[in-house]
Design a protein around this motif. Structure first.
Motif, PDB file in Angstrom:
ATOM      1  N   ARG A 350      51.361  43.510  45.654  1.00 46.35           N
ATOM      2  CA  ARG A 350      51.128  43.929  44.281  1.00 46.35           C
ATOM      3  C   ARG A 350      49.808  44.670  44.207  1.00 46.35           C
ATOM      4  O   ARG A 350      48.828  44.282  44.855  1.00 46.35           O
ATOM      5  CB  ARG A 350      51.109  42.721  43.349  1.00 46.35           C
ATOM      6  N   THR A 352      46.689  46.672  41.700  1.00 43.25           N
ATOM      7  CA  THR A 352      46.018  46.550  40.396  1.00 43.25           C
ATOM      8  C   THR A 352      46.637  47.498  39.385  1.00 43.25           C
ATOM      9  O   THR A 352      46.827  47.160  38.209  1.00 43.25           O
ATOM     10  CB  THR A 352      44.522  46.857  40.548  1.00 43.25           C
ATOM     11  N   ASP A 355      49.893  46.075  38.170  1.00 45.61           N
ATOM     12  CA  ASP A 355      49.686  44.971  37.232  1.00 45.61           C
ATOM     13  C   ASP A 355      49.303  45.497  35.854  1.00 45.61           C
ATOM     14  O   ASP A 355      49.746  44.976  34.819  1.00 45.61           O
ATOM     15  CB  ASP A 355      48.593  44.038  37.759  1.00 45.61           C
TER      16      ASP A 355
END
Length: 683
Positions: A350, A352, A355
């Motif tokens: 994942r 940043t 997200d």
């Protein structure tokens, strides 16, 4: 498991054509993948055999045709439509070298016997002219007792009206015939009700069909057509499903199929609901139109080969194969095949940025959800407020807002709508009135339980009150729209009153007119009239003002007596005095209601009176037995509409005539002089 093509399941909601394996026998071959009556995947196969090949009749059935000869069938007999439809049935079964048994029914039964040729058919029809009412239960019982010479009986009932013995027909069908139709005797009975015309009680026919279907039987088939000449196709198509066939001793399924064909677990005959659990159907009769469900096992090949063998009309063996493509099997989940885990995607890594994008998307979804929730709550509140307003005779919120917006503008600044003709709008403007827009009012009113006497005529107060109250609500809402706009009155009111077949206990009233604004402040009680612009202008010049739109309705019950039936069947010209008196009483009571309304407004009279009449056929029901329950009675609905008018206090006693001037300058005549009366007004 997904159903009817939803998702990736095996079911399909539409049929497909297949290659015709025997064009010399078959005219059409179609299939679809459906859940069978036992909720098992099945290939539903529909075979339609050609009508020009030699045919046979169902050896377990006899055919009887029951024709309505009540008085309402007079046009059908005279126009030759009765002969045409019965001759079409005779021609259809003629290929099997058979005929049918013919009966005519009204309040009595006339048995014409077996019909085998057109001459016998014509003679039977000529001997049975229209008369009496529509009572079919006795004819059906007579047919069953006399003509059920085989294991089964096929009955075609032709009518153009409403059965006078509906309860007896329903009991006969559902309590006596229906229990005899079982899997071991699928052809015990077939009843085809054919209704033709607007007077047919198609709701009752559909109710009987639904009652049989709900108990797992195709005993009843009902069709409704606008005219008898439109019924031929359905009658012949139904005969092809169970009475006319192409052969006997049919075998369908596993016992004759090739060794590499996938097994058929069960076969279901859709019309009769018979089930052959071993996958081999032994059918003593092969109908011309056949529909079967072929339940197949979960492990199957791509194609299902269906063998069909039967004995034709010449007792010769005939055989062919139909290949039906099946849905692909589910992919195996064992070794070597894809697993559920291999189809899942796991985001091991994942970022940043990812997200942040997901967080923004979540926030936006929450904002949209909150906005949608607020809109739903506001809409629910508005609808609840509208319901309360309508219950109190008011207007919905959106209508009030729209009308207030119109009312705040000057007449010259708004784009108005009007149901007035251009010349009518021009006359209004000459008197200083301007159109503001169309105003409307409507009401859908439920009629409660209505009672009438089985001993004599009377007013059906429940219906009279319902009509008058529905009009009051609709006109009242139009008046509220008028006051919200700030108009002086309504011109050109159009009134409509409707009773719907799909809601026979409701009354719908709609009124519409053009709101007009005149000089000065609007009066406390604006006027409403159904007069045209020219009529309104003429009244104004004569010193009258329209006051209100008034109405009166009366529903009068006419009890059909034996004397009425004798008079109706009379060969002489004679007045139907009973009907004349009933119409007069209904008109008198409606006029009294209209006059009472006009007097309450202080009117001097009512102009532009219109009288409309409606006749409804009804039946009585009640405890015990009464001859009146078997007759057709009538409600006479009389509606009287008009505009209440009142003379102005300083109206002229004499109206100055208008001088019409005609130009004579057409090249042939030249005017010499023109004299004008002293009291004439040149306009």
């Amino acid at each position: 498991m997904p159903f009817l093509g939803i998702g990736n399941g095996p079911y399909q909601s539409f049929s497909h054509g297949l290659a015709n394996p025997r064009p010399d026998l078959l005219s059409n071959v179609r299939y679809q993948i459906v859940p069978s009556m036992r909720a098992i995947p099945a290939a539903q196969l529909r075979l339609t055999f050609r009508r020009d090949i030699a045919s046979v009749v169902n050896p377990d059935m006899t055919l009887a045709v029951l024709v309505d000869r009540s008085g309402s069938m007079n046009d059908a007999f005279r126009g030759g439509h009765v002969y045409n439809v019965t001759q079409a049935i005779l021609a259809h079964v003629a290929s099997t070298k058979s005929g049918y048994d013919l009966l005519f029914y009204d309040h009595e039964v006339s048995d014409a016997g077996h019909i085998g040729d057109n001459m016998a058919l014509r003679k039977a029809i000529d001997a049975n002219g229209p008369r009496g009412g529509t009572y079919v239960s006795a004819a059906m019982r007579h047919t069953i007792e006399k003509y059920k010479t085989r294991a089964g009986l096929y009955i075609i009932v032709i009518t153009d009206g409403e059965f006078g013995d509906r309860s007896r027909v329903m009991n006969l069908v559902t309590q006596e015939l229906l229990p005899q139709v079982k899997p071991e005797s699928p052809y015990a009975f077939r009843v085809h009700f054919v209704g033709a015309g607007e007077g047919v009680d198609h709701i009752f026919l559909r109710k009987m069909e639904d009652a049989a279907t709900g108990q797992g039987s195709s005993l009843i088939t009902a069709h409704h057509h606008p005219h008898l000449r439109h019924t031929h196709v359905d009658i012949l198509a139904e005969l092809d499903k169970s009475y006319i066939g192409v052969g006997t001793d049919a075998v369908i399924g596993n016992d004759v199929q090739s060794s590499n064909a996938p097994p058929i677990s069960s076969i279901i005959d859709v019309p009769t609901r018979r089930i052959w659990a071993d996958g081999a159907a032994q059918m003593g009769f092969l109908p011309r139109t056949m529909t079967i469900d072929l339940e197949y096992s979960q492990a199957h090949d791509q194609n299902l080969v269906v063998p069909i063998r039967f004995q034709n009309s010449a007792r010769q063996s005939s055989q062919f194969f139909v290949t039906v493509p099946l849905p692909k099997q589910a992919e195996p989940t064992g070794a070597g095949g894809p697993t559920l885990l291999s189809k899942l995607h796991f985001p091991w890594e994942r970022s940043t940025e990812g997200d942040a994008v997901r967080a923004a998307q979540k926030q936006e979804r929450e904002r949209v959800a909150e906005l949608a929730k607020a809109n739903r709550e506001a809409e629910i509140k508005r609808q609840a407020s509208d319901v309360r307003a309508l219950a109190a005779g008011g207007l919905p919120i959106q209508a009030i807002e729209r009308l207030k917006e119109i009312g705040t503008n000057e007449a010259s600044e708004i784009l108005f709508t009007s149901n007035l003709a251009p010349e009518e709008a021009g006359l209004l403007r000459r008197e200083g009135f301007h159109p503001r827009g169309i105003v409307t009012g409507s009401a859908v009113y439920h009629v409660g339980q209505a009672y009438a006497s089985s001993q004599g005529d009377c007013e059906v107060s429940v219906l009279s009150t319902a009509y008058n109250e529905a009009c009051r609500l609709a006109v009242g809402r139009m008046a509220q729209e008028l006051k919200t706009i700030g108009g002086h009155g309504v011109v050109g009111v159009r009134f409509s009153l409707v009773r719907h077949e799909w809601a026979d206990k409701t009354i719908e009233v709609q009124v519409m007119g053009t709101a007009v604004e005149g000089p000065g402040r609007p009066p406390e009680q604006p006027f409403m009239c159904d007069l045209s612009g020219q009529e309104w202008y003429a009244l104004r010049r004569a010193g009258y003002d329209p006051v209100a739109f008034v109405w009166g309705h009366c529903t009068w019950f006419l009890l059909t007596t034996q004397q009425d039936e004798w008079t109706h069947r009379s060969w002489n010209n004679v007045e139907m005095t009973h009907w004349s008196a009933g119409l007069s009483k209904a008109r008198t009571r409606a006029m009294a209601h209209l006059s009472k309304q006009a007097s309450s407004y202080g009117a001097n009279g009512v102009a532009g009176v219109k009288i409309e009449r409606r006749l409804d056929e009804i039946r009585l029901s009640g405890p015990g037995e009464d001859p009146a329950y078997e007759r057709e009675h009538h409600n006479i609905v009389v509606s009287i509409l008009g505009t209440a008018i009142r003379a102005r206090p300083h109206a002229p006693r004499h109206v100055a005539p208008t001088l019409n001037v005609l130009s004579l300058r057409d090249g042939r005549l030249s005017p010499v002089a023109m004299t004008t009366p002293k009291d004439a007004v040149i306009e």
